[in-house]
Design a protein around this motif. Structure first.
Motif, short mmCIF file in Angstrom:
data_model
loop_
_atom_site.label_atom_id
_atom_site.label_comp_id
_atom_site.label_asym_id
_atom_site.label_seq_id
_atom_site.Cartn_x
_atom_site.Cartn_y
_atom_site.Cartn_z
N VAL A 1 1.12 -1.21 -0.11
CA VAL A 1 -0.03 -0.03 0.04
C VAL A 1 0.99 1.32 0.05
O VAL A 1 2.15 1.02 0.20
CB VAL A 1 -0.79 0.00 1.26
N GLN A 2 0.07 2.39 -0.43
CA GLN A 2 0.81 3.47 -0.28
C GLN A 2 -0.05 4.73 0.18
O GLN A 2 -1.08 4.51 0.18
CB GLN A 2 1.59 4.08 -1.82
N LEU A 3 0.63 5.75 0.37
CA LEU A 3 -0.13 7.02 0.45
C LEU A 3 -0.84 7.90 -0.78
O LEU A 3 0.00 7.92 -1.70
CB LEU A 3 0.75 8.14 1.22
N GLY A 4 -1.99 7.88 -0.65
CA GLY A 4 -2.58 8.40 -1.99
C GLY A 4 -2.63 7.39 -2.94
O GLY A 4 -2.27 6.46 -3.11
N GLY A 5 -2.82 8.25 -4.39
CA GLY A 5 -2.54 7.31 -5.36
C GLY A 5 -1.21 7.17 -5.99
O GLY A 5 -1.18 6.39 -6.87
N ASP A 6 -0.40 8.01 -5.39
CA ASP A 6 0.92 7.89 -6.01
C ASP A 6 2.06 8.23 -5.07
O ASP A 6 3.17 8.60 -5.49
CB ASP A 6 1.11 8.91 -7.27
N GLY A 7 1.78 8.01 -3.76
CA GLY A 7 2.80 8.38 -2.91
C GLY A 7 2.51 9.50 -2.07
O GLY A 7 3.27 10.05 -1.27
N HIS A 8 1.56 10.24 -2.67
CA HIS A 8 1.47 11.67 -2.18
C HIS A 8 -0.23 11.83 -2.23
O HIS A 8 -1.17 11.41 -2.80
CB HIS A 8 1.90 12.83 -3.23
N LEU A 9 -0.78 12.82 -1.23
CA LEU A 9 -1.92 13.43 -1.18
C LEU A 9 -2.26 14.10 -2.49
O LEU A 9 -1.43 15.20 -2.67
CB LEU A 9 -2.44 13.81 -0.01
N GLY A 10 -3.50 13.90 -3.10
CA GLY A 10 -3.79 14.78 -4.30
C GLY A 10 -5.46 14.62 -4.62
O GLY A 10 -5.99 13.69 -4.28
N GLY A 11 -5.89 15.76 -4.93
CA GLY A 11 -7.29 15.85 -5.33
C GLY A 11 -8.12 16.56 -4.27
O GLY A 11 -7.99 16.22 -3.23
N TRP A 12 -9.13 16.97 -4.87
CA TRP A 12 -10.26 17.62 -4.04
C TRP A 12 -10.87 16.77 -2.99
O TRP A 12 -11.24 16.91 -1.94
CB TRP A 12 -11.33 18.60 -4.79
N PRO A 13 -11.30 15.76 -3.54
CA PRO A 13 -11.98 14.65 -2.65
C PRO A 13 -11.21 14.28 -1.27
O PRO A 13 -11.48 13.99 -0.19
CB PRO A 13 -12.30 13.38 -3.39
N VAL A 14 -9.81 14.08 -1.56
CA VAL A 14 -9.13 13.64 -0.43
C VAL A 14 -8.87 14.92 0.48
O VAL A 14 -8.64 14.85 1.70
CB VAL A 14 -7.46 13.27 -0.93
N LEU A 15 -8.78 16.25 -0.29
CA LEU A 15 -8.80 17.44 0.66
C LEU A 15 -10.08 17.41 1.46
O LEU A 15 -9.94 17.83 2.85
CB LEU A 15 -8.70 18.62 -0.08
#
Length: 490
Positions: free
Chosen positions: A189-203
């Protein structure tokens, strides 16, 4: 108004012993409202947990062919059963304790049972589990089983479920995601979709998590419900402005489970399409489970549902000053009977097992001391069935921060485990970590039980293990070795 206890009077006061317990009608009604506000989030969360998981046939709960299509019906059924059983708790047991679908239990039903059978078969196991608990309560055997399992293992089960719930929250919000096989890495597993948080829904999820934490640490009553409502409003505005849409391969940063849009009527007649959607013995003939696995799943449900109520009612009774010198609340047998019936009713209504909620402590904190508070909470749940169309507009990103908080609350019990005592610490550790690591509550319970019996035998203390624990551990060994055993037999 003085808190001095007086003799009971006639009418409402006499029936609920309001004056006798040092309370007033106004205080009871206020306590009932606060309890509802602190646990009404289950009307939102239960459909999100149950409504997007396909069973082994690809069908979704509520009869829909698409993920989330049964959410309004699940929400209506959730509110209906919670309302009826909470009123029953108040009127029959006269205790300020509310009931609703159990978090953790619903995740277990969805992810560990329905996926390998059908929704009807999964709910049938819930009904069987409730019947067994009721029999154990009526025969007095429940106390015997309760004493058979070491207390610290019971605590470990609750802690493990808490971590499991928190992980589900992070996964549903896509803060934690699975790494694609194409990357050929051993990291799962990883953080977010690419190792980082991103996108309005995650915010939106992060804002919701920050808000519920802020409200909780400031001891704002209704913190979870307030955070869900506020975060949903933010999500609706974000979707209206950004037109983000649902998540897909082409739109990886879209909304995870449901798109927050308001359409149609927000108030309407509820549809109880999940009621009666259960097959009592369906799981026993399922190719995905089989008789042995079905029996162990019933046991896992029973065990997860078994100990929480005794701890919850004792804690609520202590907070309200109602327990006797032995720490037992009044009408304890009636409380356990209603809780057992709630498990049956939840399965029969197709919304998973219902159980007592520790959030009832919030109403007690407002002064609730009698079953009148529970009746008030139950009536509010029944009224909520007419507003279930609103549930479809609530994205998981706005609701699952509550799962993370509830996971934290359950995790707090970890201090009750003596980590210096290896004979119980190692089984407790396996119980706690294997639930989220394997995405299975039953695996965590089984590993803990087997390890406990094994360690006691290794150190020469086999006689200290209750005979029931030996039986249960043996069953779990067979459960873990089910595939090779079935292969040998065939």
């Amino acid at each position: 108004m003085s808190d001095t206890k007086t003799a009971p009077t006639a009418g409402l006061d006499g029936f609920f012993k309001i004056s006798e317990r040092g309370s007033t009608v106004g205080r009871e009604l206020r306590g009932g409202l606060v309890t509802f506000l602190t646990m009404a989030y289950i009307i939102v969360l239960n459909p999100l947990i149950l409504g997007f998981v396909p069973d082994s046939t690809g069908a979704f709960l509520g009869g829909g062919a698409e993920p989330g299509s049964g959410i309004p019906a699940i929400a209506a059924g959730t509110a209906l059963v919670a309302g009826v059983l909470t009123i029953l708790m108040g009127g029959y047991a006269n205790f300020p304790l509310a009931l609703a679908t159990g978090l953790g239990l619903n995740a277990f039903v969805a992810n560990s049972i329905a996926r390998q059978s059908t929704w009807g078969a999964a709910m049938g196991l819930v009904v069987l589990e409730g019947i067994l608990i009721l029999v154990l309560v009526l025969t007095g055997f429940r106390k015997a089983v309760f004493h058979a399992v070491p207390q610290q293992l019971k605590v470990a089960i609750s802690v493990g479920i808490g971590l499991f719930i928190a992980l589900i929250g992070f996964v549903d919000a896509r803060v934690v995601t699975r790494i694609p096989d194409a990357f050929q890495t051993t990291v799962p597993v990883q953080l977010g979709g690419d190792g980082h948080l991103g996108g309005w829904p995650v915010l939106v999820f992060v804002l919701g998590l920050a808000l519920v934490i802020a409200l909780w640490v400031r001891q704002v009553r209704g913190a979870i419900l307030i955070s869900i409502v506020v975060t949903t409003v933010v999500a609706v505005v974000v979707e209206a402005v950004g037109d983000i849409g649902a998540s897909s391969a082409e739109n990886p940063k879209g909304w995870s489970l449901s798109v927050p849009t308001l359409s149609g009527d927000v108030v309407g007649l509820p549809h109880f399409d999940t009621l009666g959607d259960f097959s009592l013995f369906g799981a026993f003939g399922s190719a995905g489970t089989g008789t042995l696995a079905a029996l162990l799943l019933v046991f896992s449900l029973l065990l997860a549902d078994f100990f929480d109520t005794m701890g919850t009612m004792t804690a609520i009774g202590a907070e309200a000053g109602l327990n006797d010198e032995e720490g037992i609340p009044p009408h304890a047998q009636k409380i356990l009977v209603v809780d057992s019936v709630a498990a049956i009713a939840g399965g029969a209504a197709g919304v998973s097992s219902n159980t007592s909620y520790i959030e009832s402590a919030s109403g007690v904190g407002e002064g609730a001391r009698t079953g009148l508070a529970s009746v008030a909470t139950g009536v509010l749940f029944l009224l909520a069935t007419f507003f279930t169309p609103l549930v479809a507009a609530i994205p998981s990103e706005a609701a699952v921060p509550a799962l993370v908080l509830v996971g934290f609350l359950m995790m707090q019990q970890v201090t009750e485990i003596d980590w210096r005592d290896l004979e119980v610490a190692i089984p407790a550790f396996l119980t706690v970590v294997l639930m989220p690591f394997t995405y299975s509550i039953s695996v965590g319970i089984g590993a803990g039980f087997v390890a406990y019996v094994f360690i006691k035998a290794v150190v020469g203390k086999a006689r200290e293990v209750h005979p029931l624990m030996w039986v249960v551990a043996a069953l779990f060994v067979v459960y873990f070795a089910y595939t090779p055993i079935s292969g040998w037999l065939s």
